[in-house]
Design a protein around this motif. Structure first.
Motif, PDB file in Angstrom:
ATOM      1  N   LEU A 199      -5.510   4.338  -0.322  1.00 39.18           N
ATOM      2  CA  LEU A 199      -6.279   3.106  -0.139  1.00 39.18           C
ATOM      3  C   LEU A 199      -6.804   2.596  -1.485  1.00 39.18           C
ATOM      4  N   THR A 200      -7.220   3.507  -2.345  1.00 41.35           N
ATOM      5  CA  THR A 200      -7.695   3.117  -3.677  1.00 41.35           C
ATOM      6  C   THR A 200      -6.571   2.471  -4.482  1.00 41.35           C
ATOM      7  N   ARG A 201      -5.384   3.055  -4.423  1.00 44.07           N
ATOM      8  CA  ARG A 201      -4.230   2.474  -5.129  1.00 44.07           C
ATOM      9  C   ARG A 201      -3.924   1.075  -4.595  1.00 44.07           C
ATOM     10  N   ALA A 202      -3.991   0.912  -3.294  1.00 46.95           N
ATOM     11  CA  ALA A 202      -3.714  -0.392  -2.701  1.00 46.95           C
ATOM     12  C   ALA A 202      -4.760  -1.417  -3.147  1.00 46.95           C
ATOM     13  N   ALA A 203      -6.011  -1.014  -3.153  1.00 45.53           N
ATOM     14  CA  ALA A 203      -7.074  -1.925  -3.593  1.00 45.53           C
ATOM     15  C   ALA A 203      -6.888  -2.318  -5.049  1.00 45.53           C
ATOM     16  N   ASP A 204      -6.457  -1.388  -5.875  1.00 38.96           N
ATOM     17  CA  ASP A 204      -6.232  -1.701  -7.290  1.00 38.96           C
ATOM     18  C   ASP A 204      -5.163  -2.782  -7.433  1.00 38.96           C
ATOM     19  N   VAL A 205      -4.096  -2.675  -6.646  1.00 38.28           N
ATOM     20  CA  VAL A 205      -3.032  -3.684  -6.705  1.00 38.28           C
ATOM     21  C   VAL A 205      -3.560  -5.045  -6.263  1.00 38.28           C
ATOM     22  N   LEU A 206      -4.277  -5.087  -5.149  1.00 43.73           N
ATOM     23  CA  LEU A 206      -4.784  -6.358  -4.628  1.00 43.73           C
ATOM     24  C   LEU A 206      -5.858  -6.949  -5.547  1.00 43.73           C
ATOM     25  N   THR A 314       8.056  -1.908  -2.181  1.00 45.24           N
ATOM     26  CA  THR A 314       6.627  -1.782  -1.921  1.00 45.24           C
ATOM     27  C   THR A 314       6.008  -0.710  -2.818  1.00 45.24           C
ATOM     28  N   GLU A 315       5.032  -1.124  -3.617  1.00 50.59           N
ATOM     29  CA  GLU A 315       4.391  -0.204  -4.558  1.00 50.59           C
ATOM     30  C   GLU A 315       3.475   0.785  -3.851  1.00 50.59           C
ATOM     31  N   VAL A 316       2.743   0.277  -2.830  1.00 50.89           N
ATOM     32  CA  VAL A 316       1.832   1.160  -2.093  1.00 50.89           C
ATOM     33  C   VAL A 316       2.080   0.992  -0.590  1.00 50.89           C
ATOM     34  N   PRO A 317       2.830   1.898   0.029  1.00 53.11           N
ATOM     35  CA  PRO A 317       3.008   1.858   1.480  1.00 53.11           C
ATOM     36  C   PRO A 317       1.882   2.621   2.168  1.00 53.11           C
ATOM     37  N   LEU A 318       1.211   1.977   3.111  1.00 46.36           N
ATOM     38  CA  LEU A 318       0.077   2.591   3.810  1.00 46.36           C
ATOM     39  C   LEU A 318       0.453   2.829   5.263  1.00 46.36           C
ATOM     40  N   LEU A 319       0.491   4.077   5.674  1.00 46.41           N
ATOM     41  CA  LEU A 319       0.802   4.427   7.055  1.00 46.41           C
ATOM     42  C   LEU A 319      -0.492   4.468   7.855  1.00 46.41           C
ATOM     43  N   GLY A 320      -0.648   3.517   8.768  1.00 42.62           N
ATOM     44  CA  GLY A 320      -1.860   3.463   9.574  1.00 42.62           C
ATOM     45  C   GLY A 320      -1.877   2.243  10.458  1.00 42.62           C
ATOM     46  N   ASP A 321      -2.780   2.247  11.439  1.00 42.26           N
ATOM     47  CA  ASP A 321      -2.923   1.043  12.256  1.00 42.26           C
ATOM     48  C   ASP A 321      -3.661  -0.021  11.453  1.00 42.26           C
ATOM     49  N   ALA A 322      -3.317  -1.281  11.727  1.00 39.28           N
ATOM     50  CA  ALA A 322      -3.795  -2.379  10.891  1.00 39.28           C
ATOM     51  C   ALA A 322      -5.320  -2.455  10.847  1.00 39.28           C
ATOM     52  N   LYS A 323      -5.952  -2.367  12.009  1.00 40.96           N
ATOM     53  CA  LYS A 323      -7.409  -2.560  12.059  1.00 40.96           C
ATOM     54  C   LYS A 323      -8.154  -1.478  11.281  1.00 40.96           C
ATOM     55  N   SER A 324      -7.825  -0.218  11.563  1.00 39.78           N
ATOM     56  CA  SER A 324      -8.538   0.875  10.903  1.00 39.78           C
ATOM     57  C   SER A 324      -8.256   0.908   9.411  1.00 39.78           C
ATOM     58  N   THR A 325      -6.999   0.654   9.039  1.00 39.66           N
ATOM     59  CA  THR A 325      -6.637   0.707   7.616  1.00 39.66           C
ATOM     60  C   THR A 325      -7.322  -0.405   6.836  1.00 39.66           C
ATOM     61  N   LEU A 326      -7.292  -1.617   7.375  1.00 44.30           N
ATOM     62  CA  LEU A 326      -7.944  -2.727   6.681  1.00 44.30           C
ATOM     63  C   LEU A 326      -9.453  -2.522   6.605  1.00 44.30           C
ATOM     64  N   ALA A 327     -10.026  -1.972   7.671  1.00 45.49           N
ATOM     65  CA  ALA A 327     -11.479  -1.720   7.657  1.00 45.49           C
ATOM     66  C   ALA A 327     -11.860  -0.756   6.532  1.00 45.49           C
ATOM     67  N   PRO A 331     -13.971  -2.448   1.867  1.00 47.61           N
ATOM     68  CA  PRO A 331     -15.058  -2.137   0.912  1.00 47.61           C
ATOM     69  C   PRO A 331     -14.564  -1.904  -0.517  1.00 47.61           C
ATOM     70  N   LEU A 332     -13.260  -1.668  -0.683  1.00 50.64           N
ATOM     71  CA  LEU A 332     -12.716  -1.411  -2.011  1.00 50.64           C
ATOM     72  C   LEU A 332     -12.248  -2.686  -2.708  1.00 50.64           C
ATOM     73  N   LEU A 333     -12.257  -3.804  -2.004  1.00 50.73           N
ATOM     74  CA  LEU A 333     -11.760  -5.055  -2.568  1.00 50.73           C
ATOM     75  C   LEU A 333     -12.868  -5.821  -3.278  1.00 50.73           C
ATOM     76  N   GLU A 334     -12.510  -6.448  -4.380  1.00 50.63           N
ATOM     77  CA  GLU A 334     -13.444  -7.286  -5.135  1.00 50.63           C
ATOM     78  C   GLU A 334     -13.210  -8.748  -4.749  1.00 50.63           C
ATOM     79  N   ARG A 335     -14.303  -9.465  -4.505  1.00 53.34           N
ATOM     80  CA  ARG A 335     -14.170 -10.874  -4.156  1.00 53.34           C
ATOM     81  C   ARG A 335     -13.739 -11.663  -5.385  1.00 53.34           C
ATOM     82  N   LYS A 336     -12.675 -12.425  -5.258  1.00 50.08           N
ATOM     83  CA  LYS A 336     -12.170 -13.225  -6.381  1.00 50.08           C
ATOM     84  C   LYS A 336     -12.992 -14.498  -6.507  1.00 50.08           C
TER      85      LYS A 336
END
Length: 596
Positions: A199-206, A314-327, A331-336
């Motif tokens: 999740l941290t790697r994914a947040a870094d990309v986004l 895909t640089e970061v593949p996340l295995l999980g259900d959409a709701k739980s994974t996004l939740a 908190p790791l995302l920075e508002r642009k």
């Protein structure tokens, strides 16, 4: 009174809260049919006009309810007829269980009447779970596992029960060698989330992206709030795969609409220009409509590992259900703070909405098919369910229907088969008898099977507390999508013997079987006709005469496609001049200035 195997099947379906089984009788399931009768038709046996329609109705029910759909058919031809609907379920990842009869065991291998190798027949379509019940003790495990697997894998499964086995006295599995017990029906749920480091790697990309695009599919349906929050934080635009069209409403200013051959210009531009891509719950197959390889860094979220990284590097593949994974990701995302990209996306969306409206209001002979869906969008109830058939109708559904409120919509997304529009609508009415349902259907599909299935609609309508069900027929006398494919892909003119349809009044047919029927051939009357149909107290067929020469040209049509269409005209297309005129008028709307 002795409980038979068939009695136990019906009882177990009730224990799984199955309320109806869509099917068609035959001597291969006589025992099962008798069991429905003995159980007071609980669950209800819904008699379709054809086994393929029964399968489609089960798919439609499952798509809109989220519960398992069940269909039943006899041995031999009945089982064969189920296949197309079951493949629709397989390719669109829908939980459906088929219960199928078979020749009596004593006749197997003897070239008996209607003896078909059902194990071989269903091996591919029901590859997740396929079982033949040969002794009573195999139940309830066989049926339970078929239902559990269908729900867990979002796939069709099949249970084959020979005719003589259905009539045997039921005896449960014992606590002994080579007997397999089962457990009470249940619906376990789990939150599936990736590890924190992923999740941290994914947040870094986004967080590093300056121009973020999000693509959502049906797998994002349980994560509407989370997708909206991610879009706000990242300043992303959101494009929708066809099966995810109803996940987010189209009145959100950053939602660019459908993507792909049936997509919009803002979605095309979103993917063309982004530097970061987040895919949520989608296996959208056309990679040419995603960002050029190497241009965008990608993160993908999917509950099924088989689809991670399948369509795009895909640089970061996340295995999980959409709701739980996004939740966990939010908190790791920075508002642009730089919103230039978002403003550009919203401007494109506004301009496209204006363009599509102008295209829909263009004159045609007699009615512009885009206007049919445009007028529906203006009047669409906030709790409506919309189904669409394959063909050019799917273009207008994808581009012109504006989702809002709690509207749901679907069609045969991956198999893209003709024929499910009306049976999907029937399945939707059984899932939600208190909600209005609209089916957008071409006249080719209506003649293929829709007319017959109107009889099913008429038969069961009294069961629904809200009888509003509008079957809108795009009446153009042409197998239109294939006609345009011949022109755009092969440079071939319309071949009348294969493409033209016999004339029939769909409104008259509907009225003849006790439904409502409204025929429209004047664009000025179209809006009022929709209003009347949507407020009718009986299912109604809206028979709209529309122009087959209004082109379903993608907003990103290639030079080769336009060249092929020109060649088709030069080779003597029977409606050449009108075709060119409508095509130019439609395309010109994209070049006109937008209102500010």
């Amino acid at each position: 009174m002795t409980t038979t195997v068939a009695d136990h099947v019906v009882q177990r379906l009730r224990e799984w809260d199955v309320e109806q089984v869509f099917g068609y009788p035959g001597d291969g399931i006589n025992g099962l049919v008798a069991a429905f009768g003995a159980a007071g038709d609980e669950p209800r046996f819904v008699q379709a006009r054809h086994e393929e329609m029964a399968a489609f109705e089960a798919v439609g029910y499952a798509k809109f309810s989220g519960r398992v759909g069940v269909c039943a058919a006899t041995s031999g031809p009945g089982a064969i007829h189920l296949l197309n609907g079951l493949y629709d379920a397989k390719l669109d990842h829908v939980p459906v269980v088929a219960i199928v009869g078979q020749t009596a065991r004593s006749a197997m291998g003897g070239s008996y009447q209607q003896e078909v190798d059902l194990q071989a027949l269903f091996k591919d379509v029901a590859s997740e779970y396929l079982v033949e019940v040969n002794v009573p003790e195999q139940l309830p495990n066989a049926l339970d596992r078929a239902i559990r697997t269908a729900l867990a894998q979002r796939a069709p499964t099949a249970v084959i029960i020979p005719a003589d086995v259905q009539e045997l006295p039921y005896s449960p599995p014992e606590h002994e060698f080579k007997h397999v017990p089962s457990s009470p029906p249940s619906h376990p749920r789990a939150k599936v989330v990736p590890p924190d480091e992923e999740l941290t790697r994914a947040a870094d990309v986004l967080n590093a992206g300056e121009k973020v695009a999000i693509l959502i599919g049906q797998g994002a349906r349980n994560a509407v709030t989370e997708v909206r929050e991610v879009a706000e934080l990242t300043g992303a635009g959101v494009a929708k795969a066809l099966l995810g069209k109803d996940v987010l409403p189209d009145d959100l200013p950053y939602v660019t609409g459908a993507i792909g051959l049936l997509g919009t210009r803002p979605s095309y531009e979103l993917m063309r220009d982004c530097d970061t891509l987040l895919i949520v719950g989608s296996a959208f197959p056309y990679s040419q409509f995603l960002p050029p390889f190497g241009q965008a860094r990608a993160v993908q979220i999917d509950l099924d590992a088989r689809f991670l990284g399948l369509r795009y590097p895909t640089e970061v593949p996340l295995l999980g259900d959409a709701k739980s994974t996004l939740a966990r990701l939010i908190p790791l995302l920075e508002r642009k703070t730089e919103r230039g990209w978002r403003q550009r996306v919203e401007k494109n969306v506004t301009e496209w909405a204006d363009t599509v409206t102008r295209q829909a209001m263009l004159e045609a002979d007699p009615i512009n098919p885009m206007r049919i869906v445009h007028e529906l969008s203006e009047r669409l109830p906030d709790d409506a369910i919309v189904t669409a058939d394959a063909g050019s109708t799917a273009n207008w559904y994808a581009r012109n229907l504006r989702i809002r409120g709690q509207v749901r919509g679907s069609l045969s997304g991956t198999l893209a088969t003709m024929g499910p529009g009306v049976p999907y609508a029937i399945g939707a009415k059984f899932a939600f008898p208190d909600r209005p349902v609209i089916a957008l259907v071409g006249d080719g599909a209506m003649q293929m099977n829709g007319l017959a299935e109107l009889l099913t609609l008429a038969r069961y309508r009294e069961l629904w507390s809200d009888q509003r069900c509008v079957i809108c027929v795009f009446h153009n006398g042409d197998l239109n999508q294939v006609t345009w494919e011949l022109r755009a892909m092969g440079g071939a003119p319309k071949f009348e013997p294969s493409q033209s349809l016999p004339e029939v009044s769909y409104a008259d047919f509907a009225r003849g079987i006790g439904l409502g029927g409204i025929a429209v051939d004047d664009p000025a009357r179209l809006g009022d006709a929709w209003t009347t149909a949507l407020n009718a107290d009986v299912p109604t067929v809206l028979d709209v005469r529309c122009d087959p020469e209004v082109p379903p040209i993608p907003p990103h049509a290639t030079f080769e496609q336009l060249k092929s269409m020109t060649e088709a005209v030069l080779k003597g297309d029977p409606h050449a001049w009108h075709l060119v005129t409508q095509g130019l008028k439609t395309k010109m709307q994209e070049l006109l200035p937008t209102r500010t």
